[in-house]
Design an enzyme around this catalytic site. Structure first.
Site, PDB file in Angstrom:
ATOM      1  N   ASP A 134      -0.493  15.151   4.300  1.00  0.00           N
ATOM      2  CA  ASP A 134      -1.704  15.311   5.109  1.00  0.00           C
ATOM      3  C   ASP A 134      -1.474  14.703   6.488  1.00  0.00           C
ATOM      4  O   ASP A 134      -1.194  13.510   6.610  1.00  0.00           O
ATOM      5  CB  ASP A 134      -2.887  14.602   4.436  1.00  0.00           C
ATOM      6  CG  ASP A 134      -4.165  14.756   5.264  1.00  0.00           C
ATOM      7  OD1 ASP A 134      -4.781  15.829   5.178  1.00  0.00           O
ATOM      8  OD2 ASP A 134      -4.526  13.809   5.995  1.00  0.00           O
ATOM      9  N   LYS A 152      -4.629  19.272  11.037  1.00  0.00           N
ATOM     10  CA  LYS A 152      -6.031  19.412  11.476  1.00  0.00           C
ATOM     11  C   LYS A 152      -6.137  19.666  12.982  1.00  0.00           C
ATOM     12  O   LYS A 152      -5.353  19.143  13.765  1.00  0.00           O
ATOM     13  CB  LYS A 152      -6.819  18.131  11.140  1.00  0.00           C
ATOM     14  CG  LYS A 152      -6.622  17.659   9.698  1.00  0.00           C
ATOM     15  CD  LYS A 152      -7.486  16.469   9.325  1.00  0.00           C
ATOM     16  CE  LYS A 152      -7.007  15.862   8.008  1.00  0.00           C
ATOM     17  NZ  LYS A 152      -6.010  14.790   8.166  1.00  0.00           N
ATOM     18  N   SER A 175     -13.284  19.220   7.509  1.00  0.00           N
ATOM     19  CA  SER A 175     -13.288  17.797   7.189  1.00  0.00           C
ATOM     20  C   SER A 175     -14.513  17.158   7.842  1.00  0.00           C
ATOM     21  O   SER A 175     -14.925  17.585   8.927  1.00  0.00           O
ATOM     22  CB  SER A 175     -12.004  17.161   7.728  1.00  0.00           C
ATOM     23  OG  SER A 175     -11.990  15.778   7.496  1.00  0.00           O
TER      24      SER A 175
HETATM   25  P1  NDP Z   1      -5.778   4.591   1.958  1.00  0.00           P
HETATM   26  O1  NDP Z   1      -6.907   4.419   1.001  1.00  0.00           O
HETATM   27  O2  NDP Z   1      -4.712   5.561   1.628  1.00  0.00           O
HETATM   28  O3  NDP Z   1      -5.167   3.152   2.195  1.00  0.00           O
HETATM   29  C1  NDP Z   1      -4.004   2.935   2.931  1.00  0.00           C
HETATM   30  C2  NDP Z   1      -3.680   1.446   2.889  1.00  0.00           C
HETATM   31  O4  NDP Z   1      -3.404   1.049   1.543  1.00  0.00           O
HETATM   32  C3  NDP Z   1      -2.446   1.098   3.687  1.00  0.00           C
HETATM   33  O5  NDP Z   1      -2.702  -0.148   4.302  1.00  0.00           O
HETATM   34  C4  NDP Z   1      -1.348   0.986   2.642  1.00  0.00           C
HETATM   35  O6  NDP Z   1      -0.359   0.084   3.083  1.00  0.00           O
HETATM   36  C5  NDP Z   1      -2.125   0.438   1.466  1.00  0.00           C
HETATM   37  N1  NDP Z   1      -1.562   0.827   0.155  1.00  0.00           N
HETATM   38  C6  NDP Z   1      -1.279   2.080  -0.257  1.00  0.00           C
HETATM   39  N2  NDP Z   1      -0.810   2.084  -1.520  1.00  0.00           N
HETATM   40  C7  NDP Z   1      -0.792   0.793  -1.925  1.00  0.00           C
HETATM   41  C8  NDP Z   1      -0.391   0.158  -3.126  1.00  0.00           C
HETATM   42  N3  NDP Z   1       0.048   0.862  -4.164  1.00  0.00           N
HETATM   43  N4  NDP Z   1      -0.509  -1.202  -3.182  1.00  0.00           N
HETATM   44  C9  NDP Z   1      -0.990  -1.915  -2.141  1.00  0.00           C
HETATM   45  N5  NDP Z   1      -1.379  -1.365  -0.973  1.00  0.00           N
HETATM   46  C10 NDP Z   1      -1.273  -0.010  -0.862  1.00  0.00           C
HETATM   47  O7  NDP Z   1      -6.471   4.886   3.349  1.00  0.00           O
HETATM   48  P2  NDP Z   1      -6.304   5.720   4.671  1.00  0.00           P
HETATM   49  O8  NDP Z   1      -7.498   5.356   5.448  1.00  0.00           O
HETATM   50  O9  NDP Z   1      -4.964   5.580   5.254  1.00  0.00           O
HETATM   51  O10 NDP Z   1      -6.499   7.235   4.201  1.00  0.00           O
HETATM   52  C11 NDP Z   1      -5.464   7.990   3.657  1.00  0.00           C
HETATM   53  C12 NDP Z   1      -5.175   9.219   4.483  1.00  0.00           C
HETATM   54  O11 NDP Z   1      -6.336  10.042   4.588  1.00  0.00           O
HETATM   55  C13 NDP Z   1      -4.780   8.972   5.940  1.00  0.00           C
HETATM   56  O12 NDP Z   1      -3.451   8.492   6.056  1.00  0.00           O
HETATM   57  C14 NDP Z   1      -5.019  10.335   6.516  1.00  0.00           C
HETATM   58  O13 NDP Z   1      -3.939  11.202   6.162  1.00  0.00           O
HETATM   59  C15 NDP Z   1      -6.300  10.755   5.810  1.00  0.00           C
HETATM   60  N6  NDP Z   1      -7.527  10.429   6.590  1.00  0.00           N
HETATM   61  C16 NDP Z   1      -8.317  11.469   7.038  1.00  0.00           C
HETATM   62  C17 NDP Z   1      -9.458  11.239   7.777  1.00  0.00           C
HETATM   63  C18 NDP Z   1     -10.276  12.396   8.242  1.00  0.00           C
HETATM   64  O14 NDP Z   1     -11.136  12.216   9.117  1.00  0.00           O
HETATM   65  N7  NDP Z   1     -10.104  13.583   7.723  1.00  0.00           N
HETATM   66  C19 NDP Z   1      -9.904   9.875   8.111  1.00  0.00           C
HETATM   67  C20 NDP Z   1      -9.052   8.823   7.555  1.00  0.00           C
HETATM   68  C21 NDP Z   1      -7.912   9.113   6.823  1.00  0.00           C
HETATM   69  P3  NDP Z   1       1.185   0.492   3.411  1.00  0.00           P
HETATM   70  O15 NDP Z   1       1.223   1.811   4.093  1.00  0.00           O
HETATM   71  O16 NDP Z   1       1.634  -0.614   4.289  1.00  0.00           O
HETATM   72  O17 NDP Z   1       1.882   0.512   2.076  1.00  0.00           O
END
Ligand code: NDP
Length: 328
Positions: free
Chosen positions: A57, A91, A162
């Protein structure tokens, strides 16, 4: 392989979407979006493909398309995957909402990705903006015509939206020639979104969940009030299945036929997040997790709340628009 274990959900055109996507948004600071350094994101995508991730994504505003495309092309060249094994979502950004801007916008994304097509092109927000981020009154249905054009030209296999609310989605279903295949919204234990998910699914729209971990993880150093990784209710369920609480939350989504978009740049975490296809929750456990619902959003761009197509409830003191240079 693990890729075969990942469940798939059928889109309204008969194609399959892998039931877990890798998120690739790296965040935002005073200088704009945070960039990947030393090919960290490319390497994370390479690792994810090895682990069985097939759905990625991204969005033009994330500025991550190049490295994702680079990784996918490397894996195609090495013969590990075919393009048709990959499901790629990107997007359209809000500043390109006029119908005649949509095709060029998608072409720009495809150039960055180095791909001939994407699998899903989403309208990122119902909100149209001018180049200087002042509000534009382009109707999101006009924008949708542009997405329909892009699909007809074969630049994307499917189109969706979205951050639409139910009323906006209803209007789209009434007026669209091509019905949206997917709806991407924020969903986690504190924003369960039962009504919107039910409405979308009843209309054949696959729902994708962004920020699926909610308050269990911190993002960009920010904590959100709410259940943490050691929450006793989630821990009890996790222990029963010998899983982690994060895996339980992802499974809660998959069991609701929702595609979690879990972002991690770390190999161990990516492996943890994809290891959710060998168990499932009971109805009762799903209900227990639903009880965390407090309608709390992480993504709340209140600086757009005077826009006629702002999709969320308005708040009393909106924050300054971080996209407008003078506010940075
Ligand atoms: P997430 O819920 O995926 O959380 C991401 C965070 O969790 C990062 O800090 C990551 O750290 C940490 N993490 C992930 N897996 C683990 C694990 N197993 N243990 C501990 N920590 C973990 O949130 P996001 O807000 O990033 O959302 C995900 C995706 O959704 C985005 O990347 C994007 O692609 C999409 N999105 C879309 C939006 C929209 O408007 N359509 C808005 C916001 C997001 P690390 O990477 O350091 O491991």
């Amino acid at each position: 392989t693990t890729a075969e274990k990942v469940a798939k959900f059928k889109l309204n055109d008969g194609r399959d979407m892998p039931a877990l996507a890798l998120g690739t948004y790296l965040g935002f600071n005073q200088n704009g979006v945070i960039k990947s350094e030393n090919k960290q994101l490319r390497d994370a995508v390479l690792n994810a493909i090895d682990l069985g991730y097939r759905h990625f994504d991204t969005a033009s505003i994330y500025d991550t398309e190049e490295e994702i495309g680079e990784a996918i092309k490397m894996k195609i060249d090495s013969g590990d995957v075919k393009r048709s094994d990959i499901f790629l979502t990107t997007k359209l950004w809000n500043t390109r909402h006029r119908r005649d801007q949509v095709l060029p916008a998608l072409k720009d994304s495809l150039t960055k990705l180095g791909m001939d097509y994407v699998d899903l092109y989403l309208m990122h927000w119902p909100i149209g903006l001018n180049e200087d981020y002042s509000h534009s009154d382009v109707d999101f249905m006009e924008t949708w015509r542009g997405l329909e054009d892009a699909m007809k030209q074969g630049l994307t296999k499917a189109i969706g939206v979205s951050n639409f609310n139910e009323e906006q989605l209803k209007r789209m279903l009434e007026e669209a020639t091509v019905k949206p295949a997917a709806l991407q919204i924020e969903i986690h234990p504190q924003i369960v979104q039962k009504d919107l998910v039910d409405f979308a699914q009843e209309n054949g729209i696959v729902v994708m969940a962004y920020s699926p971990f909610g308050s269990l993880v911190s993002r960009f150093g920010m904590q959100m009030p709410g259940p943490k990784m050691d929450d006793p209710v989630l821990t009890e369920i996790a222990n029963k299945y010998k899983k982690t609480t994060l895996q339980v939350v992802l499974r809660w989504l998959v069991d609701r036929k929702i595609v979690p978009i879990a972002k991690s740049l770390h190999a161990k975490r990516q492996a943890e997040n994809i290891n959710i296809f060998d168990f499932s929750l009971s109805e009762d456990e799903i209900r227990k997790i639903n009880e965390f619902d407090s309608h709390t959003r992480f993504t709340l761009p209140s600086f757009w709340q005077t826009h006629p197509y702002y999709p969320f409830d308005k708040i009393d003191t909106p924050i300054a628009d971080p996209f407008v240079k003078s506010n940075m």
